[in-house]
Design an enzyme around this catalytic site. Structure first.
Site, PDB file in Angstrom:
ATOM      1  N   GLY A  46      -1.205  70.985  17.137  1.00 48.93           N
ATOM      2  CA  GLY A  46      -2.481  70.399  17.531  1.00 48.93           C
ATOM      3  C   GLY A  46      -2.683  70.554  19.026  1.00 48.93           C
ATOM      4  O   GLY A  46      -1.732  70.807  19.774  1.00 48.93           O
ATOM      5  N   LEU A  95       2.736  68.858  23.740  1.00 46.55           N
ATOM      6  CA  LEU A  95       2.790  70.051  24.592  1.00 46.55           C
ATOM      7  C   LEU A  95       2.628  69.679  26.070  1.00 46.55           C
ATOM      8  O   LEU A  95       3.034  70.456  26.934  1.00 46.55           O
ATOM      9  CB  LEU A  95       1.700  71.047  24.175  1.00 46.55           C
ATOM     10  CG  LEU A  95       1.875  71.626  22.755  1.00 46.55           C
ATOM     11  CD1 LEU A  95       0.688  72.496  22.386  1.00 46.55           C
ATOM     12  CD2 LEU A  95       3.179  72.405  22.644  1.00 46.55           C
TER      13      LEU A  95
HETATM   14  O1  GNR Z   1       2.837  70.358  18.498  1.00 46.22           O
HETATM   15  C1  GNR Z   1       2.790  69.138  18.331  1.00 46.22           C
HETATM   16  N1  GNR Z   1       3.585  68.569  17.390  1.00 46.22           N
HETATM   17  C2  GNR Z   1       3.447  67.263  16.977  1.00 46.22           C
HETATM   18  C3  GNR Z   1       4.460  66.733  16.183  1.00 46.22           C
HETATM   19  C4  GNR Z   1       4.372  65.444  15.726  1.00 46.22           C
HETATM   20  C5  GNR Z   1       3.275  64.686  16.044  1.00 46.22           C
HETATM   21  C6  GNR Z   1       2.266  65.183  16.841  1.00 46.22           C
HETATM   22  C7  GNR Z   1       2.349  66.483  17.294  1.00 46.22           C
HETATM   23  S1  GNR Z   1       1.071  67.130  18.251  1.00 46.22           S
HETATM   24  C8  GNR Z   1       1.913  68.306  19.186  1.00 46.22           C
HETATM   25  C9  GNR Z   1       0.952  69.141  20.011  1.00 46.22           C
HETATM   26  C10 GNR Z   1       0.262  68.262  21.007  1.00 46.22           C
HETATM   27  O2  GNR Z   1       0.761  67.855  22.017  1.00 46.22           O
HETATM   28  N2  GNR Z   1      -0.956  67.888  20.727  1.00 46.22           N
HETATM   29  O3  GNR Z   1      -1.610  67.069  21.549  1.00 46.22           O
HETATM   30 NI    NI Z   2      -0.108  65.913  22.589  1.00 47.87          NI
END
Ligand code: GNR
Ligand code: NI
Length: 176
Positions: A46, A95
């Site tokens: 995401g 991220l």
């Molecule tokens: O890549 C992502 N993995 C994830 C794993 C568990 C719960 C939420 C996430 S979101 C994250 C990417 C991100 O920072 N999105 O804002």
């Molecule tokens: Ni995030």
């Protein structure tokens, strides 16, 4: 399409409250494409627009498994209109907080109202990883990070670690 640099903790940009998208036009769709390309490159499941420095209420998600077809989803002006009483604990990462993971408890299911990339209003009932990811991303639109859902002791540790990393990077750049 372009891979855009990620905004990393403790950048105060991550604490901004993003503003609604007024009109779904080609510029908004181009931003969504950049977000998807940046998310896949990272890789992540995401990404919220603020993570590439755009304070707009939009996010992208793809929770398809590695062996599955890609399933990109774009959510514009998303709102959680219902949450389950049942909760779920999932290990989360972000991220914008690289290499840090912690268990977060959230409602197991959510109903999200949003506008899609065609400008159509939609509603989605989500559970499992999609529900977790949607809540994590919608938090970003409000300047909230997953570390805000863990203990203050752990959060302070993480913030201190990332402050130091940012400090250590700064002089290296000044010296060249
Ligand atoms: O890549 C992502 N993995 C994830 C794993 C568990 C719960 C939420 C996430 S979101 C994250 C990417 C991100 O920072 N999105 O804002
Ligand atoms: Ni995030």
């Amino acid at each position: 399409m372009a891979i855009r640099p990620l905004v990393i903790l403790p950048d105060p940009v991550l604490r901004q409250v993003s503003r609604p998208v007024e009109r779904v036009d080609d510029a908004v769709r181009a931003l969504a494409d950049d977000m998807l390309e940046t998310m896949y490159d990272a890789p992540g499941i995401g990404l919220a627009a603020i993570q590439i420095g755009e304070p707009l209420r939009m996010l992208v998600i793809d929770v398809a498994g590695k062996e599955e077809e890609p399933a990109p989803q774009v959510f514009i002006n998303p709102e959680i209109v219902a949450s389950s009483d049942a909760v779920n604990v999932h290990e989360e990462g972000c991220l914008s907080i690289p290499d840090y993971y912690a268990d977060v408890e959230r409602p197991a299911g959510v109903t999200v109202r949003y506008v899609d990339r065609a400008g159509e209003s939609r509603e989605l009932v989500a559970d499992g990883l999609l529900a977790t990811a949607l809540q994590h991303e919608i938090d970003h639109l409000n300047g909230v990070l997953f570390i805000d859902h863990i203990s203050k002791l752990k959060r302070d540790m993480v913030v201190r670690r990332f402050r130091k990393l940012a400090r250590d990077r700064q002089p290296a750049r000044l010296v060249g």
